[in-house]
Structure formats: C-alpha cells, structure tokens
Design a protein around this motif. Structure first.
Motif, PDB file in Angstrom:
ATOM      1  N   LEU A  77       0.869  -1.173   0.000  1.00 54.97           N
ATOM      2  CA  LEU A  77       0.000   0.000   0.000  1.00 54.97           C
ATOM      3  C   LEU A  77       0.911   1.230   0.000  1.00 54.97           C
ATOM      4  N   ILE A  78       0.802   2.014  -1.058  1.00 56.84           N
ATOM      5  CA  ILE A  78       1.687   3.172  -1.240  1.00 56.84           C
ATOM      6  C   ILE A  78       1.233   4.316  -0.344  1.00 56.84           C
ATOM      7  N   LEU A  79       2.177   4.948   0.338  1.00 61.31           N
ATOM      8  CA  LEU A  79       1.878   6.149   1.133  1.00 61.31           C
ATOM      9  C   LEU A  79       2.057   7.354   0.220  1.00 61.31           C
ATOM     10  N   GLU A  80       0.940   7.952  -0.167  1.00 60.27           N
ATOM     11  CA  GLU A  80       0.993   9.078  -1.105  1.00 60.27           C
ATOM     12  C   GLU A  80       0.869  10.403  -0.363  1.00 60.27           C
ATOM     13  N   ASN A  81       1.758  11.306  -0.697  1.00 62.48           N
ATOM     14  CA  ASN A  81       1.625  12.647  -0.124  1.00 62.48           C
ATOM     15  C   ASN A  81       0.263  13.216  -0.535  1.00 62.48           C
ATOM     16  N   PRO A  82      -0.491  13.796   0.423  1.00 63.14           N
ATOM     17  CA  PRO A  82      -1.830  14.311   0.083  1.00 63.14           C
ATOM     18  C   PRO A  82      -1.812  15.339  -1.047  1.00 63.14           C
ATOM     19  N   ALA A  83      -0.678  16.010  -1.260  1.00 59.48           N
ATOM     20  CA  ALA A  83      -0.593  17.001  -2.334  1.00 59.48           C
ATOM     21  C   ALA A  83      -0.065  16.400  -3.639  1.00 59.48           C
ATOM     22  N   LEU A  84       0.261  15.100  -3.622  1.00 59.40           N
ATOM     23  CA  LEU A  84       0.804  14.452  -4.832  1.00 59.40           C
ATOM     24  C   LEU A  84       0.020  13.192  -5.171  1.00 59.40           C
ATOM     25  N   ARG A  85      -1.304  13.224  -4.956  1.00 64.05           N
ATOM     26  CA  ARG A  85      -2.103  12.022  -5.193  1.00 64.05           C
ATOM     27  C   ARG A  85      -1.978  11.599  -6.660  1.00 64.05           C
ATOM     28  N   GLY A  86      -1.900  10.271  -6.858  1.00 62.76           N
ATOM     29  CA  GLY A  86      -1.793   9.733  -8.205  1.00 62.76           C
ATOM     30  C   GLY A  86      -0.363   9.647  -8.718  1.00 62.76           C
ATOM     31  N   GLN A  87       0.598  10.164  -7.966  1.00 65.74           N
ATOM     32  CA  GLN A  87       1.987  10.164  -8.433  1.00 65.74           C
ATOM     33  C   GLN A  87       2.856   9.108  -7.755  1.00 65.74           C
ATOM     34  N   ILE A  90       5.839  10.194  -1.974  1.00 66.55           N
ATOM     35  CA  ILE A  90       5.603  10.754  -0.632  1.00 66.55           C
ATOM     36  C   ILE A  90       6.276  12.122  -0.509  1.00 66.55           C
ATOM     37  N   THR A  91       7.358  12.312  -1.313  1.00 64.30           N
ATOM     38  CA  THR A  91       7.902  13.645  -1.567  1.00 64.30           C
ATOM     39  C   THR A  91       8.125  13.695  -3.078  1.00 64.30           C
ATOM     40  N   GLN A  92       8.620  14.817  -3.586  1.00 62.53           N
ATOM     41  CA  GLN A  92       8.832  14.916  -5.036  1.00 62.53           C
ATOM     42  C   GLN A  92       9.839  13.884  -5.524  1.00 62.53           C
ATOM     43  N   SER A  93      10.756  13.457  -4.650  1.00 56.75           N
ATOM     44  CA  SER A  93      11.845  12.567  -5.082  1.00 56.75           C
ATOM     45  C   SER A  93      11.740  11.157  -4.526  1.00 56.75           C
ATOM     46  N   LEU A  94      10.871  10.924  -3.536  1.00 58.27           N
ATOM     47  CA  LEU A  94      10.865   9.643  -2.825  1.00 58.27           C
ATOM     48  C   LEU A  94       9.518   8.947  -2.867  1.00 58.27           C
ATOM     49  N   TYR A  95       9.610   7.632  -2.880  1.00 57.02           N
ATOM     50  CA  TYR A  95       8.461   6.743  -2.815  1.00 57.02           C
ATOM     51  C   TYR A  95       8.488   6.039  -1.470  1.00 57.02           C
ATOM     52  N   ALA A  96       7.311   5.817  -0.868  1.00 55.95           N
ATOM     53  CA  ALA A  96       7.230   5.002   0.352  1.00 55.95           C
ATOM     54  C   ALA A  96       5.984   4.140   0.291  1.00 55.95           C
ATOM     55  N   GLY A  97       6.079   2.931   0.813  1.00 55.29           N
ATOM     56  CA  GLY A  97       4.918   2.045   0.856  1.00 55.29           C
ATOM     57  C   GLY A  97       5.080   1.056   1.991  1.00 55.29           C
ATOM     58  N   LEU A  98       3.979   0.408   2.361  1.00 52.31           N
ATOM     59  CA  LEU A  98       4.048  -0.636   3.381  1.00 52.31           C
ATOM     60  C   LEU A  98       3.739  -1.965   2.711  1.00 52.31           C
ATOM     61  N   GLN A  99       4.689  -2.884   2.822  1.00 48.56           N
ATOM     62  CA  GLN A  99       4.592  -4.182   2.142  1.00 48.56           C
ATOM     63  C   GLN A  99       4.231  -5.274   3.146  1.00 48.56           C
ATOM     64  N   LEU A 100       3.296  -6.137   2.733  1.00 52.41           N
ATOM     65  CA  LEU A 100       2.841  -7.246   3.586  1.00 52.41           C
ATOM     66  C   LEU A 100       3.243  -8.573   2.968  1.00 52.41           C
ATOM     67  N   ILE A 101       3.808  -9.457   3.789  1.00 48.50           N
ATOM     68  CA  ILE A 101       4.035 -10.831   3.351  1.00 48.50           C
ATOM     69  C   ILE A 101       3.535 -11.770   4.442  1.00 48.50           C
ATOM     70  N   LEU A 102       2.803 -12.802   4.027  1.00 52.62           N
ATOM     71  CA  LEU A 102       2.189 -13.728   4.976  1.00 52.62           C
ATOM     72  C   LEU A 102       2.971 -15.045   4.986  1.00 52.62           C
ATOM     73  N   PRO A 103       2.857 -15.806   6.078  1.00 55.87           N
ATOM     74  CA  PRO A 103       3.578 -17.078   6.178  1.00 55.87           C
ATOM     75  C   PRO A 103       3.339 -17.956   4.951  1.00 55.87           C
TER      76      PRO A 103
END
Ligand code: GTQ
Length: 359
Positions: A77-87, A90-103
């Motif tokens: 699930l990508i953490l999108e900066n509220p001012a950069l939705r759809g891009q 999380i900042t102009q230069s960086l991407y952030a997301g939370l990754q899930l892996i199950l057993p």
C-alpha cells in the motif's frame, strides 16, 4: 522601462497576442514564470502527513485476503503525499509504501535500477534475498536492495501460526522517473538460488573491518545489506546515558557504507534517533524532505511550512513525512526511537544541501 508601473491595456493586449503566437512555435516568455522558476526559498507542493498504524493495518491485512504476494508481485500500500495524489510519491523525489508478506508466501525475484530500502515494522519469519544471500527481517532492521540486484522476499513461517510481516519500502522511484533512467527485469525462478550463507556480507564488511583485496560488490551501495536493530538500538541507548544529547535531534546517528564512510545508498540516507524522556527539540529545517517510521515510544512533531502548522502525536509503527524546508520540532514525554530516510545524498552530491538550526 519602469517595471513597477502597470502596463496599459493596449500593451497588455499586445503581449497576450505575442504569447499566443509564441506558443504556436513551442516557446513561452521567461518573465511570466521567472519568480516561480527561481523562488527565493524552496516552495515544495508537498504537505506534512501522518499515517496512523491503527488505521493502516486493517487495510494491509485486508489486502492479504484479496490478493497473494505472488499475484501482486509486491503487495504494497503506497503512502501518497496528500498534495501528490496519483503520483506514487511521498515527496517529489521519494516513494514510500508498506509491504505485507504472509507465512508461506513469496514475492518473486526481479531487479530494477531503482534502489530500495526496507525498514521492518512488525512480525518475524520473513526474509529477503539479495544476490544469492538471504537476510532475516526482524522489527527495526534496516535492509538494502542495491540498484540492479536480483531480489525476492519470502516468509518461511507456518501458515497456521506464523505472523504477518510488514515493512516500510523506501525507493528512489520518483527520482529515476525524473531522470528517465528506470530499467527492470523479472527473474527466471520465483525464488533465487541461495549461493551464500546468511550473514556472510555482514561478517565480511560489518565488523569494522574490510577484506584486504575487495571490490565493492554493489558499486556505490553499501556491501552490508542488513543492519540489525539490536546493534543500532544498543548504540543509541548507551549514547543517551554517556554523551551529550543534541538539542535538535536527540541522539541521532546515520547509517554508513562501511567501505566508503558515505551514505548506504547513492540516492537515500537513513537515520535512527532516540529522543530521551522529556525531550523538547529545538526548531530546524533542511532541504531534504524526510520520511519517518516510529520504532518505539510516543512523541510529537510540529511541522510548519507554506500550508500552515501541522501537529502530529505519534506512536509505534506510525509513519509521517516532513517536506523540504519545513520548520520541525520533535518532542517526547516518555522517550521514543525514530527511523527516517531522505534524499540527502543527492543534495550533498550536487552541493545544494542546506540546513538551519536555531533556538
Ligand atoms: O520490493 O522490489 O514498494 O520493486 C515498490 C517497487 C517494492 C520491491 C515496492 C518494488 C518493490
């Protein structure tokens, strides 16, 4: 010409006609945009934002019911900066997301020119493999996927009683998009073959020693690809007891490429800091926008920029972003530990990094 005088209507009309004609030929006048192109100080469109883990976690677990890691390739699930939705930024230069892996799951092998960092948020039992070596992922560990290295993730826990594992992904995706320099390939097998015992890179490069005749295995990226939390935590807590605490940062250390003394990745810097109980941080700002993951404890951050003042109370596993040149104050009543990453190495390489700290 007196520039302070408003041009008369005729002149204005003539200029508009001129701009329209110019536009037909793929040109536009600088003087209409100069102030925005070279602003007196950074004026990022990014906004401060906080993602509370209590809000995020149910969605992560729900994603685990809707799609497998293998089908998603990366279930994030990508953490999108509220001012950069759809891009996907999380900042102009960086991407952030939370990754899930199950057993029992695997996220199949691939490689790309984008560099990735993993910061483990919860759960045990997962591993990531980089160039034939696996690294266990435990909460608080900082792990690197160097540019253009094969990597896959897996969880060898038991589906009956194993724990979901979640980590923060930090990538330089927007930067590589900006430079139009992204390449990617899928691996032949879902999981790459293990060719090197777990911990080999760490023994070779992580004991404050280096091989006598070594070539950097990952170019400009650190030869250590896993930095266990145990070691980091011990250093911070001991320093808190033994040494002066910085009035802005608390006890803050940066992760290092042990072979060069530089940042662990060419595009991203990573940090871990401890705010002691009762810490009331002084204000600072810096040109590198930063993404934070709360490891332990609770605290508060005040962030002030063009959009006004934001005040976030944070607790374990919450994530927040401090955009470029936003005045920041950190505080904590009971003490806390914060991981963060930013694009500082690029600012430093270009000679444009700037920081101000005041009281
Ligand atoms: O784990 O390789 O969050 O390629 C985004 C792109 C994770 C990964 C992301 C990726 C990955």
């Amino acid at each position: 010409m007196n520039t302070s005088r408003k041009p008369d209507e005729l002149t204005q009309q003539a200029r508009q006609d001129f701009y329209r004609a110019l536009s037909q030929h793929g040109m536009t006048p600088l003087w209409e945009v100069l102030h925005a192109l070279v602003p007196p100080q950074p004026n990022t469109p990014c906004r401060p934002a906080l993602w509370r883990y209590d809000d995020v976690r149910p969605f992560l677990l729900q994603s685990g019911e809707l799609i497998t890691a293998e089908e998603a390739v990366r279930r994030v699930l990508i953490l999108e900066n509220p001012a950069l939705r759809g891009q996907s930024a999380i900042t102009q230069s960086l991407y952030a997301g939370l990754q899930l892996i199950l057993p029992g799951e695997i996220a199949p092998s691939h490689r790309h020119t984008q560099s990735a960092l993993r910061f483990v948020v919860e759960g045990r039992g997962a591993f990531t493999a980089v160039n034939g070596e696996r690294a266990r992922m435990n909460p608080g560990d900082f792990i690197i996927t160097p540019s253009w290295t094969w990597h896959d993730h897996g969880h060898d826990g038991n589906p009956q009683d194993g724990e979901p594992v979640v980590w923060l992904d930090g990538l330089d995706i927007p930067m590589l998009r900006f430079f139009d320099a992204g390449f990617a390939q899928n691996g032949d097998a879902a999981s790459q073959r293990v060719t090197q015992a777990e911990g080999t890179s760490y023994q070779r490069f992580g004991a404050n020693m280096l091989p006598v005749r070594h070539e950097a295995p990952f170019g400009q990226t650190s030869p250590i690809f896993s930095y266990p939390y145990e070691r980091t935590r011990e250093a911070l807590y001991k320093l808190e007891q033994q040494a002066p605490v910085d009035a802005w940062d608390g006890v803050k250390l940066r992760y290092v490429n042990p072979a060069t003394g530089g940042y662990p990745m060419p595009t991203m810097a990573t940090f871990m800091q401890r705010l002691p109980p009762g810490f009331q941080g002084q204000p600072y700002r810096q040109t590198d926008g930063a993404v934070f993951s709360v490891v332990e404890g609770r605290g508060k951050v005040l962030i002030e920029g063009p959009g006004g003042l934001s005040e976030f109370d944070f607790g374990p596993r919450d994530h927040f972003v401090i955009p470029s040149w936003h005045t920041t104050r950190l505080s904590s009543d009971a003490g806390c530990v914060l991981f963060s990453f930013s694009d500082r190495p690029v600012h430093v390489a270009l000679g444009i990094h700037k920081e101000e700290r005041w009281t």
